[in-house]
Design a protein around this motif. Structure first.
Motif, PDB file in Angstrom:
ATOM      1  N   GLY A   3      43.815 -10.616  26.476  1.00 30.43           N
ATOM      2  CA  GLY A   3      42.624 -10.293  25.714  1.00 30.43           C
ATOM      3  C   GLY A   3      41.775  -9.352  26.527  1.00 30.43           C
ATOM      4  N   GLY A   4      40.537  -9.149  26.096  1.00 29.12           N
ATOM      5  CA  GLY A   4      39.674  -8.197  26.773  1.00 29.12           C
ATOM      6  C   GLY A   4      38.414  -8.818  27.325  1.00 29.12           C
ATOM      7  N   VAL A   5      37.289  -8.470  26.735  1.00 27.94           N
ATOM      8  CA  VAL A   5      36.005  -8.853  27.308  1.00 27.94           C
ATOM      9  C   VAL A   5      35.805 -10.363  27.376  1.00 27.94           C
ATOM     10  N   LEU A   6      36.381 -11.120  26.458  1.00 28.87           N
ATOM     11  CA  LEU A   6      36.191 -12.569  26.518  1.00 28.87           C
ATOM     12  C   LEU A   6      36.960 -13.176  27.678  1.00 28.87           C
ATOM     13  N   ILE A   7      38.248 -12.926  27.764  1.00 29.86           N
ATOM     14  CA  ILE A   7      39.085 -13.583  28.768  1.00 29.86           C
ATOM     15  C   ILE A   7      38.877 -12.997  30.158  1.00 29.86           C
ATOM     16  N   ASN A   8      38.409 -11.756  30.211  1.00 22.40           N
ATOM     17  CA  ASN A   8      38.274 -11.085  31.500  1.00 22.40           C
ATOM     18  C   ASN A   8      36.841 -11.153  32.024  1.00 22.40           C
ATOM     19  N   GLN A   9      35.920 -10.476  31.355  1.00 18.09           N
ATOM     20  CA  GLN A   9      34.577 -10.362  31.914  1.00 18.09           C
ATOM     21  C   GLN A   9      33.660 -11.542  31.585  1.00 18.09           C
ATOM     22  N   SER A  10      33.708 -12.078  30.369  1.00 16.61           N
ATOM     23  CA  SER A  10      32.656 -13.015  29.964  1.00 16.61           C
ATOM     24  C   SER A  10      33.085 -14.470  29.911  1.00 16.61           C
ATOM     25  N   ILE A  11      34.275 -14.796  30.382  1.00 18.90           N
ATOM     26  CA  ILE A  11      34.705 -16.191  30.384  1.00 18.90           C
ATOM     27  C   ILE A  11      33.797 -17.035  31.275  1.00 18.90           C
ATOM     28  N   HIS A  12      33.225 -16.441  32.324  1.00 15.81           N
ATOM     29  CA  HIS A  12      32.305 -17.178  33.188  1.00 15.81           C
ATOM     30  C   HIS A  12      31.064 -17.632  32.421  1.00 15.81           C
ATOM     31  N   THR A  13      30.540 -16.745  31.578  1.00 17.92           N
ATOM     32  CA  THR A  13      29.347 -17.084  30.808  1.00 17.92           C
ATOM     33  C   THR A  13      29.678 -18.115  29.741  1.00 17.92           C
ATOM     34  N   LEU A  14      30.844 -18.008  29.126  1.00 16.83           N
ATOM     35  CA  LEU A  14      31.298 -19.029  28.190  1.00 16.83           C
ATOM     36  C   LEU A  14      31.382 -20.386  28.887  1.00 16.83           C
ATOM     37  N   ASP A  15      31.876 -20.366  30.111  1.00 19.66           N
ATOM     38  CA  ASP A  15      31.973 -21.599  30.905  1.00 19.66           C
ATOM     39  C   ASP A  15      30.598 -22.209  31.135  1.00 19.66           C
ATOM     40  N   LEU A  16      29.610 -21.374  31.450  1.00 16.22           N
ATOM     41  CA  LEU A  16      28.276 -21.907  31.730  1.00 16.22           C
ATOM     42  C   LEU A  16      27.602 -22.454  30.477  1.00 16.22           C
ATOM     43  N   LEU A  17      27.842 -21.854  29.329  1.00 16.83           N
ATOM     44  CA  LEU A  17      27.303 -22.426  28.101  1.00 16.83           C
ATOM     45  C   LEU A  17      27.761 -23.871  27.955  1.00 16.83           C
ATOM     46  N   GLY A  18      29.029 -24.111  28.243  1.00 17.57           N
ATOM     47  CA  GLY A  18      29.551 -25.468  28.157  1.00 17.57           C
ATOM     48  C   GLY A  18      28.945 -26.399  29.183  1.00 17.57           C
ATOM     49  N   GLN A  19      28.630 -25.876  30.355  1.00 19.01           N
ATOM     50  CA  GLN A  19      27.994 -26.709  31.373  1.00 19.01           C
ATOM     51  C   GLN A  19      26.628 -27.210  30.899  1.00 19.01           C
ATOM     52  N   PHE A  20      25.918 -26.386  30.140  1.00 18.64           N
ATOM     53  CA  PHE A  20      24.580 -26.749  29.706  1.00 18.64           C
ATOM     54  C   PHE A  20      24.543 -27.441  28.340  1.00 18.64           C
ATOM     55  N   LEU A  21      25.508 -27.138  27.482  1.00 16.73           N
ATOM     56  CA  LEU A  21      25.455 -27.648  26.113  1.00 16.73           C
ATOM     57  C   LEU A  21      26.502 -28.713  25.815  1.00 16.73           C
ATOM     58  N   GLY A  22      27.493 -28.887  26.693  1.00 14.25           N
ATOM     59  CA  GLY A  22      28.504 -29.915  26.472  1.00 14.25           C
ATOM     60  C   GLY A  22      29.799 -29.346  25.929  1.00 14.25           C
ATOM     61  N   ARG A  23      30.585 -30.191  25.329  1.00 17.07           N
ATOM     62  CA  ARG A  23      31.904 -29.787  24.819  1.00 17.07           C
ATOM     63  C   ARG A  23      31.758 -29.128  23.452  1.00 17.07           C
ATOM     64  N   ALA A  24      32.401 -27.987  23.281  1.00 11.42           N
ATOM     65  CA  ALA A  24      32.380 -27.306  21.987  1.00 11.42           C
ATOM     66  C   ALA A  24      33.221 -28.053  20.972  1.00 11.42           C
ATOM     67  N   THR A  25      32.743 -28.061  19.738  1.00 10.41           N
ATOM     68  CA  THR A  25      33.465 -28.747  18.668  1.00 10.41           C
ATOM     69  C   THR A  25      33.962 -27.795  17.583  1.00 10.41           C
ATOM     70  N   ALA A  26      33.407 -26.586  17.514  1.00  7.68           N
ATOM     71  CA  ALA A  26      33.856 -25.605  16.529  1.00  7.68           C
ATOM     72  C   ALA A  26      33.417 -24.213  16.967  1.00  7.68           C
ATOM     73  N   VAL A  27      34.165 -23.201  16.525  1.00 10.99           N
ATOM     74  CA  VAL A  27      33.828 -21.818  16.851  1.00 10.99           C
ATOM     75  C   VAL A  27      34.235 -20.915  15.695  1.00 10.99           C
ATOM     76  N   ASP A  28      33.371 -19.965  15.381  1.00 17.61           N
ATOM     77  CA  ASP A  28      33.633 -18.952  14.361  1.00 17.61           C
ATOM     78  C   ASP A  28      33.376 -17.606  15.015  1.00 17.61           C
ATOM     79  N   ALA A  29      34.415 -16.783  15.189  1.00 23.36           N
ATOM     80  CA  ALA A  29      34.315 -15.607  16.045  1.00 23.36           C
ATOM     81  C   ALA A  29      34.926 -14.369  15.405  1.00 23.36           C
ATOM     82  N   THR A  30      34.522 -13.206  15.919  1.00 22.87           N
ATOM     83  CA  THR A  30      35.155 -11.939  15.579  1.00 22.87           C
ATOM     84  C   THR A  30      35.332 -11.128  16.857  1.00 22.87           C
ATOM     85  N   LEU A  31      36.252 -10.187  16.822  1.00 22.93           N
ATOM     86  CA  LEU A  31      36.436  -9.265  17.948  1.00 22.93           C
ATOM     87  C   LEU A  31      36.765  -7.882  17.423  1.00 22.93           C
TER      88      LEU A  31
END
Length: 336
Positions: free
Chosen positions: A173-201
């Motif tokens: 993949g691109g920006v998600l798997i490479n550059q911004s996975i760290h920020t996705l990780d931190l969202l989970g640290q603060f908000l808990g476990r994700a239960t659903a996602v609706d996305a576009t790329l």
């Protein structure tokens, strides 16, 4: 305490960060380096000491190491981690640990054999630690949700000169798997476990150059706490990441070297972040905590202690990343 004998596999850009950290670390003794471009392994061996090899296979055939650092293209992280685990060698891998569901099924079982660490170093950032502390204040009320923005710049040479970036089969993949996975990780640290996602790329600015996305956006449900997530490498510069957590009685925003607290009817409260604790090595605009993460991984091995970015510790992030791609590529929300 006897240092752990270590090897670095892959000697490109991020390996230089690992090499510098390990060179300063008393608990590590780097014995060897491997890269398919032998001259890159030789350069690291000359700089830090040790031996150079042209492959992981040749290195492991001649070196008795206890830990390997995987700094290779994404697609190789899982098979190389499995190869090391079969030999009883501990693994510290750069992100992402996997690029698809099939690799995840293989990777998630490796921790039964050896210690496995994933380099989500931003969990050690001073801003991350302070934000976690601030969110423990009961006066903030319940956490309602959040948002995160990653707007960086990556031009064609970043991909074309690498030999693998931008190719879906190698990068996943691109920006998600490479550059911004760290920020996705931190969202989970603060908000808990994700239960659903609706996305576009999509790919806005490097069409015909790369096969992967340069822009990814999603609305993610962390139980009853929704979050907005946006990441792009089509910006004109590498701007600081913005991460915001909204609570009942205040909003906390982490950006650059500052946390700002917004309360209704009051002036914003700005808290300057403390300096990065040594060893600090990495990109100044987001994430210089490789040293702290690696240091804690070695201590965890030597003391048989917990490590926060082991396989169970990164499971929520990996599964959210994979679900985000599935949602965007298939065109429908995904429940985790």
């Amino acid at each position: 305490m006897t240092p752990l004998k270590t090897a670095i596999i892959g000697c490109g850009g991020i390996a230089q960060v690992h090499g510098e950290v390990l060179h300063q670390l008393e608990t590590a003794d780097v014995a060897a380096y491997a890269d398919i471009r032998l001259e890159r392994a030789q350069a690291m061996a000359e700089k830090y000491g040790g031996r150079a090899y042209d492959s992981m296979d040749s290195l492991l055939a001649r070196e008795d190491v206890q830990v390997v650092h995987l700094c290779t293209p994404h697609v190789f992280h899982t098979p190389m981690a499995a190869q090391a685990a079969e030999r009883g060698i501990h693994v510290f891998t750069e992100k992402p640990p996997v690029i698809n569901e099939a690799q995840w099924e293989q990777f998630r079982a490796l921790g039964e054999k050896v210690r496995v660490g994933v380099c989500f170093q931003n969990r050690w950032n001073p801003g991350t630690r302070l934000l976690q502390e601030l969110l423990e204040d009961p006066g903030l009320g319940a956490v309602l949700g959040g948002r995160a923005f990653v707007t960086w710049r990556r031009e064609a040479p970043y991909y074309t000169e690498s030999g693998w970036r931008g190719a879906l089969a190698a990068e996943g993949g691109g920006v998600l798997i490479n550059q911004s996975i760290h920020t996705l990780d931190l969202l989970g640290q603060f908000l808990g476990r994700a239960t659903a996602v609706d996305a576009t790329l999509t790919n806005h600015h490097l069409q015909g150059v790369i096969e992967v996305e340069d822009t990814f956006e999603a609305r993610i449900a962390f139980g009853d706490k929704p979050a907005l997530f946006f990441a792009s490498t089509g910006h004109v510069t590498d701007s600081p990441v913005l991460l915001e957590i909204v609570c009942e009685h205040a909003t906390l925003r982490l950006e650059d070297r500052e946390i700002t607290i917004f309360r209704p009817g009051a002036d914003p409260e700005r808290i300057a972040l403390p300096p990065q604790v040594s060893p600090a090595t990495g990109k100044a605009y987001w994430g210089a905590s490789h040293g702290l993460a690696i240091q804690d991984f070695y201590q965890a091995i030597l003391e048989d202690a917990p490590f926060p970015c082991d396989i169970p510790g990164v499971t929520d992030t990996v599964e959210l990343m994979l679900a985000g791609y599935r949602s965007a590529r298939e065109g429908h929300p995904v429940t985790l």
